[in-house]
Design a protein around this motif. Structure first.
Motif, PDB file in Angstrom:
ATOM      1  N   ARG A  52      -9.411  -1.312   3.864  1.00  0.00           N
ATOM      2  CA  ARG A  52      -9.513  -1.246   2.399  1.00  0.00           C
ATOM      3  C   ARG A  52      -9.498  -2.635   1.786  1.00  0.00           C
ATOM      4  O   ARG A  52     -10.271  -2.938   0.864  1.00  0.00           O
ATOM      5  N   GLU A  53      -8.629  -3.486   2.280  1.00  0.00           N
ATOM      6  CA  GLU A  53      -8.574  -4.851   1.762  1.00  0.00           C
ATOM      7  C   GLU A  53      -9.888  -5.583   2.010  1.00  0.00           C
ATOM      8  O   GLU A  53     -10.378  -6.321   1.140  1.00  0.00           O
ATOM      9  N   MET A  73     -12.846  -4.285   2.347  1.00  0.00           N
ATOM     10  CA  MET A  73     -13.861  -3.718   1.459  1.00  0.00           C
ATOM     11  C   MET A  73     -13.705  -4.254   0.044  1.00  0.00           C
ATOM     12  O   MET A  73     -14.696  -4.620  -0.612  1.00  0.00           O
ATOM     13  N   GLU A  74     -12.485  -4.321  -0.422  1.00  0.00           N
ATOM     14  CA  GLU A  74     -12.244  -4.804  -1.783  1.00  0.00           C
ATOM     15  C   GLU A  74     -12.533  -6.294  -1.918  1.00  0.00           C
ATOM     16  O   GLU A  74     -13.071  -6.757  -2.926  1.00  0.00           O
ATOM     17  N   ARG A  75     -12.197  -7.047  -0.890  1.00  0.00           N
ATOM     18  CA  ARG A  75     -12.337  -8.500  -0.950  1.00  0.00           C
ATOM     19  C   ARG A  75     -13.774  -8.962  -0.730  1.00  0.00           C
ATOM     20  O   ARG A  75     -14.245  -9.907  -1.364  1.00  0.00           O
ATOM     21  N   HIS A  92       0.796  -1.227   0.000  1.00  0.00           N
ATOM     22  CA  HIS A  92       0.000   0.000   0.000  1.00  0.00           C
ATOM     23  C   HIS A  92       0.829   1.278   0.000  1.00  0.00           C
ATOM     24  O   HIS A  92       0.253   2.368  -0.059  1.00  0.00           O
ATOM     25  N   GLY A 112     -16.682  -6.619  -0.062  1.00  0.00           N
ATOM     26  CA  GLY A 112     -17.758  -5.662  -0.273  1.00  0.00           C
ATOM     27  C   GLY A 112     -18.220  -4.958   0.978  1.00  0.00           C
ATOM     28  O   GLY A 112     -19.302  -4.335   0.988  1.00  0.00           O
TER      29      GLY A 112
END
Length: 394
Positions: free
Chosen positions: A158-159, A161-163, A141, A165
């Motif tokens: 963030r991870e 959320m990305e992984r 990051h 939802g």
């Protein structure tokens, strides 16, 4: 042998420099409260582990001497943010191992205002004990100007959320819940209630984390008196006694350094400690009523739901949104307000969690009482790393 907590105490957690007191004043207040709670004289205490991160070596002696000059061993304990629960674990081991019948665990911190650095010493990252952890973050990051601890946990968010939802609103729901709970805790640093919208609109510390989703620096102390079963019988403490049913500490393994901030901030450590506690006790998360966990940042509460087995990986955002972790839900998590709102004086945090659970299991928590609470779980974690999970039963 069994080990029991028969007395707990804590100071109000406060913003650093808001009160004219020294760390030994804090410890005198918290320790005396724990002894008074149990009705036990300090002269009966055989050993004293004292947790703190920021004071000099032998500060534990200086603090404990406020309670009495009896010559008993005093141990200075530092395990970053898991320091308080580490002192409690030492006390439990002394008792459960048959070495002592009465041990007083103390924890305190007198901190500076502002964000924490990369470790307890806030020193050079190249020589910091958590340099390897931050190296994992930087590789994935980069490294920005925001506070380092907020960065590493913010990047874990963030991870997630990305992984999976997970949404920013779900992260903010953790903060809203814990601030709401702290309104009924007179020992909490903050007692203000915020909406999810207000939490989202607060100052961003490291996206997606806003100020109201981050634990503050704090001054404060907490204490727990841990005794053997024969001490309970000898002194008639059955009405006070809360059993430490099982407890485990884990440190980092290769899983922590696979490249994900979710792992580097301690989820694998927590999962391993929880498994050990469940296996040792014969109890599972389904048997737990009330939980005090290490919500240093809102995302860590979500990660801990998953690590404790409260939900599947990736389902923690939906779990907090469902209301399952507050009053009227399946569990009440952080009825004290947690680190986010109660405060986070590093050396005291784990012992303050234990104090809250003892009050809950005795039915002494007042307006924040969890109805019918019979089993409590505490989770305390520090980067570097250490995770301690403790299961308590009335």
């Amino acid at each position: 042998m069994k080990a029991y907590i028969v007395g707990v105490g804590m100071t109000k957690f406060e913003k650093p420099e808001s009160r004219d007191w020294q760390y030994w004043d804090m410890v005198r207040e918290a320790g005396a409260a724990a002894l008074a709670d149990a009705g036990v004289d300090y002269g009966l205490v055989e050993q004293v582990p004292v947790g703190y991160c920021f004071q000099a070596s032998a500060a534990g002696q200086r603090a404990a001497y406020e309670l009495g000059l009896t010559g008993v061993p005093v141990y200075n304990v530092n395990n970053n943010c898991a320091t308080g629960s580490t002192a409690l674990m030492m006390a439990r081991q002394f008792v459960q191992g048959g070495i002592s019948d009465c041990v007083l665990a103390l924890g305190f911190e007198k901190m500076k205002r502002g964000a924490l650095g990369g470790g307890a010493d806030g020193g050079d990252f190249k020589t910091s004990p958590v340099a390897r952890h931050y190296g994992i973050m930087a590789a994935g990051h980069g490294f920005e100007m925001s506070p380092p601890t907020a960065q590493i946990f913010g990047n874990a968010a963030r991870e997630h959320m990305e992984r999976y939802g997970t949404t920013a609103a779900q992260l903010a729901m953790v903060g809203a819940k814990n601030h709401r709970h702290s309104a009924d805790n007179p020992n909490a640093q903050f007692q203000d209630v915020y909406t999810v919208e207000e939490i989202l609109a607060a100052k961003t510390i490291h996206d997606p984390l806003t100020k109201l989703q981050c634990s503050p620096t704090s001054d404060g102390a907490a204490a727990a008196l841990v005794v053997s079963e024969r001490f309970v019988v000898r002194h008639g403490l059955h009405d006070k006694a809360v059993e430490i049913v099982a407890q485990a500490m884990t440190t980092d393994t290769a899983d922590s350094f696979g490249g994900s901030c979710i792992d580097v901030v301690g989820k694998p450590m927590t999962a391993a400690a929880a498994r050990q506690v469940y296996e040792a006790s014969g109890l599972g998360i389904e048997d737990v009523d009330v939980i005090e966990l290490h919500d240093c940042f809102s995302v860590n509460e979500l990660l801990t739901y998953e690590a404790l087995g409260m939900c599947a990986d990736g389902a923690s955002g939906a779990l907090v949104e469902s209301g399952a972790t507050t009053y009227g839900g399946r569990w009440v998590v952080n009825p004290s307000g947690g680190l986010i709102s109660k405060g986070h004086p590093l050396g005291a945090t784990g012992l303050a969690q234990a104090a809250e659970l003892v009050w809950q299991l005795r039915g002494e928590a007042g307006a924040r009482q969890v109805p019918g609470a019979g089993v409590g779980l505490a989770h305390n974690i520090g980067l570097g790393g250490a995770a301690v999970v403790t299961l308590l039963r009335r």
